[in-house]
Design an enzyme around this catalytic site. Structure first.
Site, PDB file in Angstrom:
ATOM      1  N   LYS A  86      26.738  35.806  51.838  1.00  0.00           N
ATOM      2  CA  LYS A  86      26.535  35.664  53.287  1.00  0.00           C
ATOM      3  C   LYS A  86      26.542  34.204  53.732  1.00  0.00           C
ATOM      4  O   LYS A  86      26.816  33.903  54.887  1.00  0.00           O
ATOM      5  CB  LYS A  86      25.264  36.382  53.709  1.00  0.00           C
ATOM      6  CG  LYS A  86      25.433  37.899  53.566  1.00  0.00           C
ATOM      7  CD  LYS A  86      24.256  38.667  54.123  1.00  0.00           C
ATOM      8  CE  LYS A  86      24.550  40.156  54.178  1.00  0.00           C
ATOM      9  NZ  LYS A  86      24.634  40.798  52.845  1.00  0.00           N
TER      10      LYS A  86
HETATM   11  C1  LIG Z   1      25.249  42.031  52.527  1.00  0.00           C
HETATM   12  C2  LIG Z   1      25.508  42.273  51.080  1.00  0.00           C
HETATM   13  C3  LIG Z   1      26.447  43.242  50.640  1.00  0.00           C
HETATM   14  C4  LIG Z   1      27.185  44.171  51.597  1.00  0.00           C
HETATM   15  O1  LIG Z   1      28.149  43.513  52.401  1.00  0.00           O
HETATM   16  P1  LIG Z   1      28.752  44.243  53.702  1.00  0.00           P
HETATM   17  O2  LIG Z   1      29.591  43.211  54.365  1.00  0.00           O
HETATM   18  O3  LIG Z   1      27.551  44.646  54.537  1.00  0.00           O
HETATM   19  O4  LIG Z   1      29.527  45.420  53.257  1.00  0.00           O
HETATM   20  C5  LIG Z   1      26.668  43.361  49.277  1.00  0.00           C
HETATM   21  N1  LIG Z   1      26.006  42.607  48.377  1.00  0.00           N
HETATM   22  C6  LIG Z   1      25.110  41.674  48.764  1.00  0.00           C
HETATM   23  C7  LIG Z   1      24.394  40.891  47.718  1.00  0.00           C
HETATM   24  C8  LIG Z   1      24.823  41.465  50.117  1.00  0.00           C
HETATM   25  O5  LIG Z   1      23.916  40.550  50.487  1.00  0.00           O
END
Ligand SMILES: *Cc1c(COP(=O)(O)O)cnc(C)c1O
Length: 469
Positions: free
Chosen positions: A112
């Site tokens: 993120k």
């Molecule tokens: C947010 C997240 C996901 C999922 O990603 P999306 O874009 O919501 O599909 C997967 N793994 C981790 C570690 C995350 O923080």
């Protein structure tokens, strides 16, 4: 570049306004009106570029008209200069033609950061030009909150309020949020669960009177800028593995469908991607759609991969929009049906179209732990539970052994010690140097009751760098 809503009724916006918008006014999500398309020669010419320069070339068409080239270049250099690995998103080999793209070298150790480090800087740039301030309100069960706070801590024009459920996030995750001190940073521990927090954010978007005219901005993955930033690393990975002359397959640990949707866009922009695998945990609404054309809500199951614990995938609407020939009215209908408690299926030819590119698998906690142990034994790599789900799905769903298979490594294993322990591969690794003293740092956080009025009063009292709005 102009952006349109998936439900066809809201006005088209430019990049700057999409950045500051949450949902479109018709309840839809914004998508580019026309996707840029690169030639194979153009993509091939980007081989070997540093990450931030590749990012500039991939994202430039999305921001033209709103952000000057020189400013954008500088922002990108700062954004990805702060990552703890020179390659920013290094590829690690697990097996013959099998790879993990490590997306966890940013400040909060999850993918993120790629989007939220950029989002904070873009917001500040645009707001200082306009002479405006905004308030961000977000709810988190862990990863999003810390990444959003890290991304916005240096923003002069943003106050950020992140709610997490009191005593229900892991200690590492809590400390990653509450130890970032700044007069524009506000952690609220709500005496409730994650859904309570989320509901209060939604209610605040619907009724913004308490903000006294200050604009409220969304940082969850409905924000277009987040998706945009995630397109880049698909190009980055493919270029390392012989693309675009050769096609590449990706397996993506998926919750809200933001990350994998970025891969779908990369393919539509000209990058040869032969397969995208939706890897879910037990919360498998997307797997049920991909395998059986049923998009139906289920109850929430807590798992060892909490960042993928969702009942509904908000960004899936963006794919549905394309599958329905970009017919906004059709999407509005479909979403209405869904909201009224029904699930839906799409027409057979639309589903078949999706299945040409997408495969899927749901992986439960036992199989997640098994995969962590298996990969550790095979090559000494310690995977976090989300990434392990991706690797499992890659191995079970892969269509061709000749095509490089890349699993997105979405988090560092140190963030999820419980899964690592359950997998029986010994101790979780140590925190990386920039977080080594995390448990000694001062924390700042306000505990508030699960009550909308009190939350909104708190925001109103502190929304201007800690002072009243
Ligand atoms: C947010 C997240 C996901 C999922 O990603 P999306 O874009 O919501 O599909 C997967 N793994 C981790 C570690 C995350 O923080």
């Amino acid at each position: 570049m102009r952006y349109i809503s998936t439900r066809g009724q809201a006005p088209a916006l430019n990049f700057e306004d999409v950045l500051l918008a949450g949902l479109a006014s018709d309840g839809g999500l914004y998508v580019p009106e026309n996707l840029p398309r690169f030639t194979q020669e153009e993509i091939a010419s980007w081989a070997g570029l540093p990450y931030h320069e590749l990012a500039f070339r991939v994202m430039r068409p999305f921001v033209t008209g709103s952000i000057a080239d020189a400013d954008f270049k500088k922002i990108l250099e700062e954004t990805y200069g702060g990552f703890a690995h020179n390659a920013v998103a290094p590829l690690r080999q697990l097996n013959g033609n099998e790879w993990v793209l490590e997306l966890f070298h940013g400040p909060t150790l999850a993918f993120k950061d790629f989007a939220l480090q950029l989002l904070g800087r873009l917001l500040d740039h645009v707001l200082s030009k306009r002479g405006e301030r905004v308030v961000i309100m977000g709810a988190t069960s862990g990863d999003t909150g810390s990444a959003a706070i890290e991304g916005c801590k240096a923003c002069e024009h943003v106050d950020i309020f992140i709610m997490h459920p009191h005593n229900r996030v892991s200690e590492v995750q809590r400390r990653q949020m509450t130890t970032i001190l700044g007069e524009n940073i506000h952690n609220i521990a709500v005496e409730g669960n994650f859904d309570d927090c989320q509901e209060m954010v939604k209610a605040s978007f619907a009724d913004q009177g308490f903000l006294k005219g200050t604009r409220l901005v969304a940082v969850n993955s409905i924000n277009w800028a987040r998706i945009m930033a995630q397109i880049v690393y698909y190009f980055h990975a493919a270029l390392q593995l012989g693309g675009p002359a050769r096609s590449v397959a990706f397996s993506v640990p998926t919750g809200n469908f933001g990350d994998i949707f970025a891969g779908y866009l990369a393919r539509n922009m000209g990058l040869p991607i032969s397969q995208l695998i939706v890897a879910t945990n037990r919360n498998d609404i997307l797997h049920r759609f991909m395998s059986g054309n049923q998009y139906v809500k289920d109850t929430l199951h807590p798992t060892l991969s909490p960042s993928m614990d969702i009942m509904v995938s908000s960004n899936f609407e963006r794919l549905l929009f394309d599958l329905h020939g970009r017919n906004g009215a059709a999407i509005a209908n479909l979403m209405d049906t869904f909201k009224q408690g029904g699930g839906f299926s799409v027409e057979e030819d639309r589903w078949t179209e999706a299945r040409k590119l997408f495969d899927s698998l749901a992986v439960d906690d036992a199989a997640t732990c098994e995969t962590i142990a298996e990969v550790y034994k095979e090559c000494g790599e310690l995977l976090d539970p989300h990434t392990a789900i991706g690797v499992r799905a890659a191995r079970e769903c892969r269509r061709s052994l000749a095509t490089p298979m890349v699993t997105l490594g979405t988090a560092h294993p140190v963030k999820f010690p419980e899964a690592v322990e359950k997998a029986g591969v010994g101790q979780a690794p140590a925190l990386p140097p920039h977080l080594a003293d995390l448990f000694q740092r001062e924390e700042r956080c306000t505990v508030l009751p699960n009550d909308l009025k009190q939350i909104q009063a708190f925001v109103s009292q502190h929304g201007n760098r800690g002072k009243p709005l």
